[in-house]
Design a protein around this motif. Structure first.
Motif, PDB file in Angstrom:
ATOM      1  N   PHE A 171     105.930  87.693  88.806  1.00 10.88           N
ATOM      2  CA  PHE A 171     105.180  87.175  87.656  1.00 10.88           C
ATOM      3  C   PHE A 171     105.638  85.773  87.267  1.00 10.88           C
ATOM      4  CE2 PHE A 171     108.920  88.912  85.614  1.00 10.88           C
ATOM      5  CZ  PHE A 171     109.140  88.065  84.536  1.00 10.88           C
ATOM      6  N   LEU A 172     106.822  85.356  87.717  1.00 10.33           N
ATOM      7  CA  LEU A 172     107.346  84.051  87.341  1.00 10.33           C
ATOM      8  C   LEU A 172     106.532  82.905  87.944  1.00 10.33           C
ATOM      9  CD1 LEU A 172     111.160  84.823  87.662  1.00 10.33           C
ATOM     10  CD2 LEU A 172     109.840  84.594  85.554  1.00 10.33           C
ATOM     11  N   PHE A 173     105.717  83.187  88.947  1.00 12.83           N
ATOM     12  CA  PHE A 173     104.844  82.162  89.525  1.00 12.83           C
ATOM     13  C   PHE A 173     103.794  81.690  88.522  1.00 12.83           C
ATOM     14  CE2 PHE A 173     106.480  83.683  93.528  1.00 12.83           C
ATOM     15  CZ  PHE A 173     106.264  82.661  94.450  1.00 12.83           C
TER      16      PHE A 173
ATOM     17  N   TYR B 213     112.551  70.538  92.992  1.00 12.31           N
ATOM     18  CA  TYR B 213     111.553  70.350  91.955  1.00 12.31           C
ATOM     19  C   TYR B 213     111.614  71.551  91.024  1.00 12.31           C
ATOM     20  CZ  TYR B 213     109.710  67.011  95.355  1.00 12.31           C
ATOM     21  OH  TYR B 213     109.575  65.980  96.241  1.00 12.31           O
ATOM     22  N   GLU B 214     111.956  71.328  89.776  1.00  8.94           N
ATOM     23  CA  GLU B 214     112.101  72.424  88.828  1.00  8.94           C
ATOM     24  C   GLU B 214     110.868  72.496  87.939  1.00  8.94           C
ATOM     25  OE1 GLU B 214     115.870  72.692  86.910  1.00  8.94           O
ATOM     26  OE2 GLU B 214     116.949  71.831  88.608  1.00  8.94           O
ATOM     27  N   ILE B 215     110.150  73.607  88.032  1.00  7.86           N
ATOM     28  CA  ILE B 215     108.927  73.819  87.263  1.00  7.86           C
ATOM     29  C   ILE B 215     109.072  75.147  86.537  1.00  7.86           C
ATOM     30  CG2 ILE B 215     106.416  73.779  87.330  1.00  7.86           C
ATOM     31  CD1 ILE B 215     106.609  72.818  90.219  1.00  7.86           C
ATOM     32  N   ASP B 216     109.380  75.093  85.267  1.00 10.20           N
ATOM     33  CA  ASP B 216     109.595  76.319  84.507  1.00 10.20           C
ATOM     34  C   ASP B 216     110.661  77.169  85.202  1.00 10.20           C
ATOM     35  OD1 ASP B 216     107.602  75.592  82.583  1.00 10.20           O
ATOM     36  OD2 ASP B 216     106.084  76.141  84.053  1.00 10.20           O
ATOM     37  N   ASN B 217     110.305  78.384  85.617  1.00  8.83           N
ATOM     38  CA  ASN B 217     111.273  79.280  86.259  1.00  8.83           C
ATOM     39  C   ASN B 217     111.291  79.129  87.781  1.00  8.83           C
ATOM     40  OD1 ASN B 217     110.447  80.609  83.598  1.00  8.83           O
ATOM     41  ND2 ASN B 217     112.274  81.741  84.136  1.00  8.83           N
ATOM     42  N   MET B 218     110.475  78.226  88.311  1.00 11.77           N
ATOM     43  CA  MET B 218     110.422  78.011  89.747  1.00 11.77           C
ATOM     44  C   MET B 218     111.293  76.821  90.137  1.00 11.77           C
ATOM     45  SD  MET B 218     108.176  80.346  90.616  1.00 11.77           S
ATOM     46  CE  MET B 218     107.988  79.868  92.333  1.00 11.77           C
TER      47      MET B 218
ATOM     48  N   VAL C 297     113.169  81.685  90.457  1.00 11.39           N
ATOM     49  CA  VAL C 297     112.710  81.906  91.825  1.00 11.39           C
ATOM     50  C   VAL C 297     112.963  80.626  92.610  1.00 11.39           C
ATOM     51  CG1 VAL C 297     110.748  82.359  93.338  1.00 11.39           C
ATOM     52  CG2 VAL C 297     110.933  83.567  91.165  1.00 11.39           C
ATOM     53  N   ASN C 298     113.717  80.721  93.692  1.00 14.39           N
ATOM     54  CA  ASN C 298     114.045  79.571  94.539  1.00 14.39           C
ATOM     55  C   ASN C 298     113.290  79.677  95.862  1.00 14.39           C
ATOM     56  OD1 ASN C 298     116.660  77.886  93.482  1.00 14.39           O
ATOM     57  ND2 ASN C 298     116.704  80.001  92.735  1.00 14.39           N
ATOM     58  N   ILE C 299     112.443  78.699  96.128  1.00 12.17           N
ATOM     59  CA  ILE C 299     111.668  78.684  97.370  1.00 12.17           C
ATOM     60  C   ILE C 299     111.957  77.395  98.116  1.00 12.17           C
ATOM     61  CG2 ILE C 299     109.373  78.752  98.408  1.00 12.17           C
ATOM     62  CD1 ILE C 299     108.388  80.248  95.990  1.00 12.17           C
ATOM     63  N   MET C 300     112.312  77.535  99.387  1.00 16.45           N
ATOM     64  CA  MET C 300     112.627  76.371 100.226  1.00 16.45           C
ATOM     65  C   MET C 300     111.475  76.110 101.199  1.00 16.45           C
ATOM     66  SD  MET C 300     115.834  75.812 102.864  1.00 16.45           S
ATOM     67  CE  MET C 300     117.048  75.487 101.576  1.00 16.45           C
ATOM     68  N   PHE C 301     111.099  74.831 101.309  1.00 15.09           N
ATOM     69  CA  PHE C 301     110.061  74.409 102.247  1.00 15.09           C
ATOM     70  C   PHE C 301     110.724  73.609 103.368  1.00 15.09           C
ATOM     71  CE2 PHE C 301     107.932  75.299  98.347  1.00 15.09           C
ATOM     72  CZ  PHE C 301     106.674  75.771  98.698  1.00 15.09           C
ATOM     73  N   VAL C 302     110.487  74.037 104.609  1.00 10.30           N
ATOM     74  CA  VAL C 302     111.148  73.445 105.773  1.00 10.30           C
ATOM     75  C   VAL C 302     110.109  73.126 106.838  1.00 10.30           C
ATOM     76  CG1 VAL C 302     112.859  73.831 107.591  1.00 10.30           C
ATOM     77  CG2 VAL C 302     113.261  74.757 105.302  1.00 10.30           C
ATOM     78  N   GLY C 303     110.311  72.023 107.567  1.00  8.42           N
ATOM     79  CA  GLY C 303     109.400  71.698 108.654  1.00  8.42           C
ATOM     80  C   GLY C 303     109.680  70.329 109.231  1.00  8.42           C
ATOM     81  N   ALA C 304     108.931  69.978 110.255  1.00  9.63           N
ATOM     82  CA  ALA C 304     109.083  68.682 110.918  1.00  9.63           C
ATOM     83  C   ALA C 304     108.557  67.566 110.021  1.00  9.63           C
ATOM     84  CB  ALA C 304     108.342  68.687 112.252  1.00  9.63           C
TER      85      ALA C 304
END
Length: 315
Positions: free
Chosen positions: A237-239, A80-85, A39-46
């Motif tokens: 469930f990968l979370f 940041y690689e954490i298990d499947n995240m 699961v790839n999650i991107m965090f974006v902001g100022a």
């Protein structure tokens, strides 16, 4: 990688001697393939919006940092690689036009990237907004010009308003209980409506912003549940294996819903669906129902072990 929920399921299947599952080896092989999902999650902001503190609040902070860029010499996105995240922490916007242009180029390239199956690599983008300021021009421009045109499905955008404790310059925040008082709650509700309207007008995308405080660990469960629901059901469930295990992180939320229960139910349903797929891939017409005498008990047990810090799961 530490022992995961799927590892527990595999262990139980290997230990089972009932021969209820005639094609156990194929089921096990399919589960091993499921374990390879990411699961790839991107965090974006100022700049200063709290991307890193948000990541550290939600996820296990024992992480490995890996640089990413089309050109390694200009790498600025951190993974940041954490298990499947895989969590993509992007640099903050608003420091200078030159840097903003370079960061935008890197983010767009990441959003356009595809995995080995031809699917968009990034599953979800969490756009963070600074709740302590009224000037959110940079955040809206990021949404309008960078995220929305390249995200694919708008439902994969999560809009998160951090630093809700400072929305009224610290007034009406209860520092003893680490949660907002009624006057601040009313203001935050108005802010959500205002942000929602502004985003809809500028991008045509309907969102449901979530306000929270990474510093004071408020509404972290609500934010997480929103993020989980934005991900494809077969990956939710990968979370479970990657979350922050500190119970205090998940205690303070508004009372609008039972978010911790919702998190567990989403993960339980996702895991069951994944196992259902493993069974169907083994025998034509098979369903997870045929595996329940073996897997049913372990699903509940593994979720309880993985998410016990959230409290008991309601049936």
């Amino acid at each position: 990688m530490k022992n995961s929920m799927l590892d527990s399921v595999i262990k139980e299947l290997n230990a089972d001697k009932s021969k209820i599952i005639s094609d156990k080896d194929i089921v096990l092989e399919n589960i091993e393939q499921i374990k390879q999902q990411k699961v790839n999650i991107m965090f974006v902001g100022a700049t200063g919006v709290g991307k890193s503190s948000t990541i550290n609040a939600i996820f296990n902070t024992e992480i490995a940092k890996v640089g990413y860029s089309v050109n390694p010499e200009t790498a600025s996105i951190q993974k940041y690689e954490i298990d499947n995240m895989i969590l993509w922490d992007t640099p903050g916007f608003g420091d200078s036009p030159e840097k903003d242009q370079r960061y935008a180029y890197e983010i767009v390239n990441a959003l356009k990237a595809k995995d080995d199956k031809g699917q968009l690599l990034i599953d979800e983008v969490v756009v963070l907004i600074d709740g302590s300021t009224r000037d959110m021009k940079t955040s809206y421009e990021v949404m309008e010009k960078i995220i929305v045109p390249f995200i694919g499905e708008p439902k994969r955008i999560i809009l998160a308003i951090n630093q809700c404790d400072m929305a009224l310059k610290g007034r009406y925040w209860n520092y003893e209980r680490n949660q907002p008082e009624q006057q601040l709650l009313a203001f935050l509700d108005e802010k959500v409506l205002s942000v929602k309207k502004r985003v809809l007008e500028s991008t045509g995308v309907l969102t449901q912003p979530i306000y929270y405080s990474a510093l004071y660990k408020y509404n972290i469960s609500k934010l997480l549940l929103t993020m989980i629901r934005g991900i494809s059901e077969n990956k939710r469930f990968l979370f479970a294996d990657s979350l922050n295990k500190n119970p205090e992180i998940w205690e303070k939320n508004d009372k609008l819903d039972k978010y911790n229960v919702g998190i567990q139910k989403e993960i339980k349903g996702s895991l069951t669906k994944a196992l259902d797929g493993a069974a169907k891939g083994a025998v034509a017409g098979a369903t997870v129902g045929g595996l329940i005498p073996v897997i049913g008990p372990v699903v509940g047990a593994t979720i309880g072990a993985a998410l016990g810090f959230l409290g008991g799961l309601e049936n």
